[in-house]
Enzyme design. Structure first.
Site, PDB file in Angstrom:
ATOM      1  CG  HIS A  53      -2.037  -1.028   1.077  1.00 42.33           C
ATOM      2  ND1 HIS A  53      -3.103  -1.093   1.941  1.00 42.33           N
ATOM      3  CD2 HIS A  53      -2.245  -2.021   0.169  1.00 42.33           C
ATOM      4  CE1 HIS A  53      -3.912  -2.077   1.586  1.00 42.33           C
ATOM      5  NE2 HIS A  53      -3.408  -2.660   0.514  1.00 42.33           N
ATOM      6  CD  GLU A  55      -1.551   3.398   3.604  1.00 43.06           C
ATOM      7  OE1 GLU A  55      -2.628   3.422   4.216  1.00 43.06           O
ATOM      8  OE2 GLU A  55      -1.474   3.372   2.364  1.00 43.06           O
ATOM      9  CB  CYS A  95      -6.532  -0.808   5.506  1.00 42.54           C
ATOM     10  SG  CYS A  95      -4.839  -1.408   5.251  1.00 42.54           S
ATOM     11  CB  CYS A 104      -1.565   0.844   6.285  1.00 47.16           C
ATOM     12  SG  CYS A 104      -1.387  -0.002   4.696  1.00 47.16           S
ATOM     13  CB  ALA A 174     -16.911   9.712 -32.367  1.00 47.67           C
ATOM     14  CB  THR A 216     -21.456  -2.098 -32.034  1.00 45.38           C
ATOM     15  OG1 THR A 216     -22.433  -1.122 -31.677  1.00 45.38           O
ATOM     16  CG2 THR A 216     -20.114  -1.405 -32.239  1.00 45.38           C
ATOM     17  CG  LEU A 224     -14.165  -4.098 -28.856  1.00 46.50           C
ATOM     18  CD1 LEU A 224     -15.244  -4.818 -28.082  1.00 46.50           C
ATOM     19  CD2 LEU A 224     -14.458  -2.608 -28.934  1.00 46.50           C
ATOM     20  CD  GLU A 312     -14.607   1.945 -27.199  1.00 48.28           C
ATOM     21  OE1 GLU A 312     -14.452   2.288 -28.393  1.00 48.28           O
ATOM     22  OE2 GLU A 312     -13.686   1.490 -26.501  1.00 48.28           O
ATOM     23  N   GLY A 314     -23.621   1.422 -29.810  1.00 50.72           N
ATOM     24  CA  GLY A 314     -24.410   2.355 -30.602  1.00 50.72           C
ATOM     25  C   GLY A 314     -25.549   2.957 -29.812  1.00 50.72           C
TER      26      GLY A 314
END
Length: 380
Positions: A53, A55, A95, A104, A174, A216, A224, A312, A314
């Site tokens: 983590h 920290e 945490c 931590c 777009a 699509t 993709l 992404e 239609g």
């Protein structure tokens, strides 16, 4: 003066946190800095799920070995060294529980940290308030809420996942100046400019998954993926209620993230076998009027620790996400062209509304130039 100083160093922590954008899921983005005598003596940020983590890395950076046995914490801070009497700045509550890594909060206490400034509490039920309580119980001065809105924004995906058990969903499209994403015959390559397309490929790497509908896929035959960029490849999700996906499509032939086909009981058992042989995972969701129930799908994907999705698709798929109140944000590329035609495709179709008073309103809208295009982002 203290507020100015706190703001300055929390900004440093936030800047560190976003370095790992797209890499820490299902964990949050966290950055930490340790300051003594108004100088940073340690820095760290969480780099990926399961790793140390922020920290802990900041403590190690300051010269304090981490993860020693957490015994006799109160009044036993001789091991603090350089960090004794220092201030820790962090964008998310430390945490206090054991997960994939040790907690931590005990390490912060052992390091002799005198003050901890936290931008926001952790919404994870295992953490929420417990880390703060632990630090305060050891006499550490804890302040919470500096630049909280900034902290919430960079971890908006994590917050939704923790509080709603659902992925954070962003719709991306777009369109032309007259609001069309394709011509009346379905042609859409390319509405957005080169800079916008390159940005989209990089954007994919910040999400756990990219999602499109079968229409699509049949029309555009996309891959993709991130097209060879040295970033994380997102999972690729196709909503295909009847199992119409061609076995020779680009998606099943190209390298990229894991392929997930979401479908209904209308798909044949043979098609399921064929798709599995191609390496795809199949998720069968009970149908809603013959289609995949999106809400059930989102719950199922969250169980697989998919915390963020870039849609992404239609106009039909976008409308479904909006109508079901499952979309959180949109990113739209506005290109300087006019397509025209009453039958040309819009970015959001579906049934639509009858009165303007019922329109979906956008908040926190931002607009910027990208190459020849304009990019608009906002929250639904």
């Amino acid at each position: 003066m203290k507020n100015k100083t706190d703001t300055k160093f929390i900004k440093e922590a936030l800047a560190l946190a976003v370095k790992a954008e797209g890499l820490t899921s299902p964990n949050p983005l966290v950055g930490a800095v340790i300051v003594k005598g108004n100088k940073i003596i340690g820095r760290g940020y969480h780099k990926r799920a399961g790793s140390k983590h922020a920290e802990i890395l900041a403590l190690e950076s300051a010269g304090k070995p981490a993860h020693q046995p957490a015994t006799k914490l109160a009044g036993n801070r001789k091991a603090g060294g350089k960090t004794k009497g220092a201030t820790l700045y962090i964008n998310l509550e430390p945490c206090a529980h054991y997960g994939k890594t040790p907690p931590c909060a005990p390490e912060i206490i052992k390091a002799g940290i005198k003050r901890v400034v936290i931008a926001m509490p952790d919404p994870n039920p295992l953490v929420n308030g417990k880390g703060i309580k632990k630090l305060k119980s050891e006499g550490i001065d804890v302040q919470v809420g500096i630049l909280e809105q900034d902290a919430r924004k960079i971890n908006e995906t994590y917050i939704k996942y923790m509080t709603k058990k659902m992925p954070f969903v962003v719709l991306k499209w777009a369109m032309s100046l007259d609001g069309k994403i394709a011509t009346r015959k379905g042609n859409s390559k390319w509405i957005s400019g080169k800079a916008s397309r390159e940005f989209t490929q990089k954007l994919r790497g910040k999400f756990d998954a990219v999602l499109i509908g079968i229409e699509t896929l049949l029309k555009d035959n996309p891959q993709l993926n991130t097209h060879g960029l040295e970033i994380k490849e997102p999972k690729r999700i196709i909503i295909d209620s009847k199992g119409r996906i061609p076995l020779d499509c680009n998606l099943l032939k190209t390298k990229g993230g894991q392929i997930i086909i979401t479908t209904t009981d209308k798909i044949s058992k043979k098609k399921i076998r064929d798709l599995k042989e191609k390496g795809a995972e199949i998720i069968v969701i009970s149908s809603k009027e013959g289609r995949v129930d999106l809400k059930k799908l989102m719950i199922e994907l969250a169980k697989r620790e998919i915390t963020s999705i870039l849609v992404e698709g239609g106009g039909t798929i976008n409308a479904s996400f909006i109508e079901n109140a499952l979309a959180d944000k949109f990113v739209a590329f506005l290109s300087p062209m006019i397509i025209g035609g009453k039958n040309a495709i819009s970015p959001v179709e579906g049934k639509g509304i009858e009165k303007i008073a019922n329109a979906v309103r956008i908040r926190d809208l931002s607009i910027r130039k990208m190459g020849e295009d304009v990019v608009m982002e906002g929250y639904l």
